[in-house]
Design a protein around this motif. Structure first.
Motif, PDB file in Angstrom:
ATOM      1  N   VAL A  41      30.783  29.274  32.760  1.00 49.29           N
ATOM      2  CA  VAL A  41      31.433  30.218  33.417  1.00 49.29           C
ATOM      3  C   VAL A  41      31.221  30.075  34.897  1.00 49.29           C
ATOM      4  CG1 VAL A  41      31.603  32.760  33.565  1.00 49.29           C
ATOM      5  CG2 VAL A  41      31.216  31.843  31.178  1.00 49.29           C
ATOM      6  N   PRO A  42      32.257  29.932  35.706  1.00 50.54           N
ATOM      7  CA  PRO A  42      32.150  30.003  37.146  1.00 50.54           C
ATOM      8  C   PRO A  42      31.926  31.550  37.808  1.00 50.54           C
ATOM      9  CG  PRO A  42      34.502  29.882  36.811  1.00 50.54           C
ATOM     10  CD  PRO A  42      33.700  29.852  35.285  1.00 50.54           C
ATOM     11  N   THR A  43      31.600  31.538  39.019  1.00 47.65           N
ATOM     12  CA  THR A  43      31.524  32.668  39.731  1.00 47.65           C
ATOM     13  C   THR A  43      32.936  33.023  39.864  1.00 47.65           C
ATOM     14  OG1 THR A  43      31.365  31.832  41.932  1.00 47.65           O
ATOM     15  CG2 THR A  43      29.135  31.771  40.898  1.00 47.65           C
ATOM     16  N   PHE A  44      32.908  34.617  40.342  1.00 49.59           N
ATOM     17  CA  PHE A  44      34.286  35.242  40.707  1.00 49.59           C
ATOM     18  C   PHE A  44      34.813  34.574  41.968  1.00 49.59           C
ATOM     19  CE2 PHE A  44      36.609  39.093  42.318  1.00 49.59           C
ATOM     20  CZ  PHE A  44      37.789  39.076  41.219  1.00 49.59           C
ATOM     21  N   LYS A  45      33.894  34.349  43.064  1.00 49.39           N
ATOM     22  CA  LYS A  45      34.311  33.588  44.259  1.00 49.39           C
ATOM     23  C   LYS A  45      35.047  32.194  44.057  1.00 49.39           C
ATOM     24  CE  LYS A  45      32.407  32.442  48.571  1.00 49.39           C
ATOM     25  NZ  LYS A  45      31.357  32.153  49.503  1.00 49.39           N
ATOM     26  N   GLN A  46      34.381  31.575  42.943  1.00 45.24           N
ATOM     27  CA  GLN A  46      34.932  30.076  42.882  1.00 45.24           C
ATOM     28  C   GLN A  46      36.072  30.281  42.244  1.00 45.24           C
ATOM     29  OE1 GLN A  46      31.625  28.797  40.326  1.00 45.24           O
ATOM     30  NE2 GLN A  46      31.368  26.873  41.719  1.00 45.24           N
ATOM     31  N   VAL A  47      36.386  31.066  41.440  1.00 45.38           N
ATOM     32  CA  VAL A  47      37.738  31.398  40.596  1.00 45.38           C
ATOM     33  C   VAL A  47      38.609  31.837  41.679  1.00 45.38           C
ATOM     34  CG1 VAL A  47      39.097  32.674  38.942  1.00 45.38           C
ATOM     35  CG2 VAL A  47      36.763  31.830  38.231  1.00 45.38           C
ATOM     36  N   VAL A  93      32.988  36.658  17.438  1.00 49.37           N
ATOM     37  CA  VAL A  93      33.585  37.974  18.021  1.00 49.37           C
ATOM     38  C   VAL A  93      33.872  37.773  19.647  1.00 49.37           C
ATOM     39  CG1 VAL A  93      32.720  40.332  18.797  1.00 49.37           C
ATOM     40  CG2 VAL A  93      32.228  39.578  16.569  1.00 49.37           C
ATOM     41  N   LYS A  94      33.136  37.127  20.133  1.00 56.91           N
ATOM     42  CA  LYS A  94      33.301  36.875  21.814  1.00 56.91           C
ATOM     43  C   LYS A  94      34.505  35.962  21.963  1.00 56.91           C
ATOM     44  CE  LYS A  94      31.536  34.165  25.748  1.00 56.91           C
ATOM     45  NZ  LYS A  94      32.782  34.662  26.682  1.00 56.91           N
ATOM     46  N   GLU A  95      34.700  34.938  20.915  1.00 55.53           N
ATOM     47  CA  GLU A  95      35.852  34.063  21.149  1.00 55.53           C
ATOM     48  C   GLU A  95      37.224  34.993  20.921  1.00 55.53           C
ATOM     49  OE1 GLU A  95      33.697  29.906  19.783  1.00 55.53           O
ATOM     50  OE2 GLU A  95      35.459  30.675  18.775  1.00 55.53           O
ATOM     51  N   GLN A  96      37.142  35.918  19.934  1.00 58.34           N
ATOM     52  CA  GLN A  96      38.077  36.729  19.449  1.00 58.34           C
ATOM     53  C   GLN A  96      38.459  37.681  20.566  1.00 58.34           C
ATOM     54  OE1 GLN A  96      38.250  36.656  15.434  1.00 58.34           O
ATOM     55  NE2 GLN A  96      40.038  36.262  16.158  1.00 58.34           N
ATOM     56  N   ASN A  97      37.371  38.111  21.250  1.00 54.22           N
ATOM     57  CA  ASN A  97      37.683  39.152  22.520  1.00 54.22           C
ATOM     58  C   ASN A  97      38.212  38.495  23.343  1.00 54.22           C
ATOM     59  OD1 ASN A  97      36.743  41.475  20.976  1.00 54.22           O
ATOM     60  ND2 ASN A  97      34.522  41.249  21.877  1.00 54.22           N
ATOM     61  N   ILE A 152      39.011  38.874  34.648  1.00 55.44           N
ATOM     62  CA  ILE A 152      39.269  38.514  33.259  1.00 55.44           C
ATOM     63  C   ILE A 152      39.367  36.891  33.113  1.00 55.44           C
ATOM     64  CG2 ILE A 152      40.726  38.183  31.270  1.00 55.44           C
ATOM     65  CD1 ILE A 152      41.634  41.100  31.914  1.00 55.44           C
ATOM     66  N   GLU A 153      39.956  36.339  34.066  1.00 52.13           N
ATOM     67  CA  GLU A 153      40.074  34.796  34.125  1.00 52.13           C
ATOM     68  C   GLU A 153      38.892  34.134  34.212  1.00 52.13           C
ATOM     69  OE1 GLU A 153      43.237  33.285  34.378  1.00 52.13           O
ATOM     70  OE2 GLU A 153      42.603  31.187  34.575  1.00 52.13           O
ATOM     71  N   GLN A 154      37.789  34.767  35.323  1.00 51.04           N
ATOM     72  CA  GLN A 154      36.508  34.222  35.211  1.00 51.04           C
ATOM     73  C   GLN A 154      35.761  34.257  34.047  1.00 51.04           C
ATOM     74  OE1 GLN A 154      33.668  36.697  37.593  1.00 51.04           O
ATOM     75  NE2 GLN A 154      32.221  35.327  37.451  1.00 51.04           N
ATOM     76  N   VAL A 155      35.630  35.513  33.460  1.00 49.55           N
ATOM     77  CA  VAL A 155      34.485  35.794  32.274  1.00 49.55           C
ATOM     78  C   VAL A 155      34.906  35.307  30.857  1.00 49.55           C
ATOM     79  CG1 VAL A 155      33.469  37.782  33.508  1.00 49.55           C
ATOM     80  CG2 VAL A 155      35.106  38.369  32.043  1.00 49.55           C
ATOM     81  N   ALA A 156      36.568  35.350  30.695  1.00 43.81           N
ATOM     82  CA  ALA A 156      36.897  34.981  29.383  1.00 43.81           C
ATOM     83  C   ALA A 156      36.798  33.578  29.030  1.00 43.81           C
ATOM     84  CB  ALA A 156      38.063  35.706  28.956  1.00 43.81           C
ATOM     85  N   GLY A 157      36.489  32.987  28.092  1.00 45.10           N
ATOM     86  CA  GLY A 157      36.258  31.744  27.820  1.00 45.10           C
ATOM     87  C   GLY A 157      35.445  30.907  28.649  1.00 45.10           C
ATOM     88  N   TYR A 158      35.673  29.665  28.719  1.00 43.74           N
ATOM     89  CA  TYR A 158      34.901  28.577  29.717  1.00 43.74           C
ATOM     90  C   TYR A 158      35.801  27.572  30.350  1.00 43.74           C
ATOM     91  CZ  TYR A 158      31.462  30.488  26.288  1.00 43.74           C
ATOM     92  OH  TYR A 158      30.824  31.234  25.453  1.00 43.74           O
ATOM     93  N   TYR A 159      35.266  27.151  31.500  1.00 41.36           N
ATOM     94  CA  TYR A 159      36.039  25.895  32.209  1.00 41.36           C
ATOM     95  C   TYR A 159      35.267  24.665  31.592  1.00 41.36           C
ATOM     96  CZ  TYR A 159      39.012  28.880  34.905  1.00 41.36           C
ATOM     97  OH  TYR A 159      39.989  30.217  35.340  1.00 41.36           O
ATOM     98  N   VAL A 192      38.835  26.933  28.203  1.00 48.32           N
ATOM     99  CA  VAL A 192      38.781  26.851  26.794  1.00 48.32           C
ATOM    100  C   VAL A 192      38.262  28.031  26.323  1.00 48.32           C
ATOM    101  CG1 VAL A 192      38.712  24.333  26.504  1.00 48.32           C
ATOM    102  CG2 VAL A 192      36.631  25.346  27.015  1.00 48.32           C
ATOM    103  N   ILE A 193      38.236  28.434  25.097  1.00 44.19           N
ATOM    104  CA  ILE A 193      37.790  29.498  24.317  1.00 44.19           C
ATOM    105  C   ILE A 193      36.471  29.399  23.685  1.00 44.19           C
ATOM    106  CG2 ILE A 193      38.025  31.074  22.369  1.00 44.19           C
ATOM    107  CD1 ILE A 193      39.700  32.134  24.674  1.00 44.19           C
ATOM    108  N   SER A 194      36.311  28.144  23.248  1.00 46.22           N
ATOM    109  CA  SER A 194      35.087  27.879  22.419  1.00 46.22           C
ATOM    110  C   SER A 194      34.181  26.774  23.316  1.00 46.22           C
ATOM    111  CB  SER A 194      35.523  27.390  21.040  1.00 46.22           C
ATOM    112  OG  SER A 194      34.157  26.828  20.458  1.00 46.22           O
ATOM    113  N   LYS A 195      33.024  27.228  22.969  1.00 48.13           N
ATOM    114  CA  LYS A 195      31.699  26.213  23.731  1.00 48.13           C
ATOM    115  C   LYS A 195      31.444  25.014  22.784  1.00 48.13           C
ATOM    116  CE  LYS A 195      28.639  27.454  27.120  1.00 48.13           C
ATOM    117  NZ  LYS A 195      27.403  27.898  27.822  1.00 48.13           N
ATOM    118  N   GLU A 196      32.152  24.967  21.487  1.00 46.92           N
ATOM    119  CA  GLU A 196      31.994  23.678  20.656  1.00 46.92           C
ATOM    120  C   GLU A 196      32.794  22.436  21.055  1.00 46.92           C
ATOM    121  OE1 GLU A 196      31.293  25.478  16.898  1.00 46.92           O
ATOM    122  OE2 GLU A 196      30.297  27.035  17.899  1.00 46.92           O
TER     123      GLU A 196
END
Ligand SMILES: [Zn+2]
Length: 204
Positions: free
Chosen positions: A168-174, A89-93, A151-158, A200-204
């Motif tokens: 997930v980085p901080t808002f400031k870092q982004v 669900v998180k990945e979809q969102n 959105i760029e910060q919280v959606a998915g992962y770097y 990336v969207i997935s953590k796997e």
């Protein structure tokens, strides 16, 4: 496999479902004598009706064969599948959020540019009016960009390709990081090295 144990388990689960031997037999289209034989450990239910029996008794085939509810394992499986569901669900969102980000980005640019174009095209207005019109899109544009960055910060992962860490980085870092599209130059919190990191969207 302990036939006697399985028999007792069947009887116990049948009573739990408030069924007599006769009622259970009817549901399974067998004789009550057959049910009695199972419960006393004289015979095992035929594999062809085992699934249906488990359905009626609301147990798994593994439970039936073991002669007990494997609670721990079942719970773990349930927790696991709920977890997998949540991740999906998180990945979809996140995917939807990243699409929304593009839309907000485009709108932010438009809300900035359109008033400027209009302001410079209008001829019969005062200078101060022209300035007000030209700058009217500035604040909505900044707000839109902030929202898109959030959105760029919280959606998915770097993804740090040096050590494989995803985070997930901080808002400031982004905000402060150089970027090309969604790839950002960030310091990995795991290995501490700076590199260009893909979203990336997935953590796997
Ligand atoms: Zn790293």
């Amino acid at each position: 496999m302990d036939q006697l144990k399985t028999g007792k388990f069947i009887a116990q689960q049948r009573k739990k479902q408030n069924l007599t031997q006769m009622q259970l037999a009817e549901k399974l289209n067998v004789t009550d004598r057959a049910v009695s034989k199972w419960e006393t450990g004289k015979s095992m239910p035929d594999s062809s009706i085992m699934l249906e029996l488990c359905n009626v008794l609301k147990i798994s085939v593994t439970d039936l064969l073991n002669g007990e509810m494997l609670k721990r394992e079942n719970q773990n499986k349930e927790i696991e599948s709920t977890f997998i569901q949540m991740v999906k669900v998180k990945e979809q969102n996140d995917k939807l959020l990243l699409i929304l980000e593009v839309v907000i980005g485009v709108l932010s640019v438009l809300v900035l540019l359109v008033p400027i174009i209009i302001g410079s095209l209008l001829t019969n207005i005062e200078d101060w009016q022209r300035i007000v019109i030209c700058f009217s899109g500035f604040i909505p544009c900044v707000l839109g960009i902030c929202f898109a960055l959030k959105i760029e910060q919280v959606a998915g992962y770097y993804h740090c390709e040096r050590c494989g860490h995803k985070y997930v980085p901080t808002f400031k870092q982004v905000n402060l990081a150089m970027h090309m599209g969604r790839t950002r130059y960030l310091k990995c919190p795991n290995c501490g090295k700076k590199s260009w990191q893909k979203k990336v969207i997935s953590k796997e």
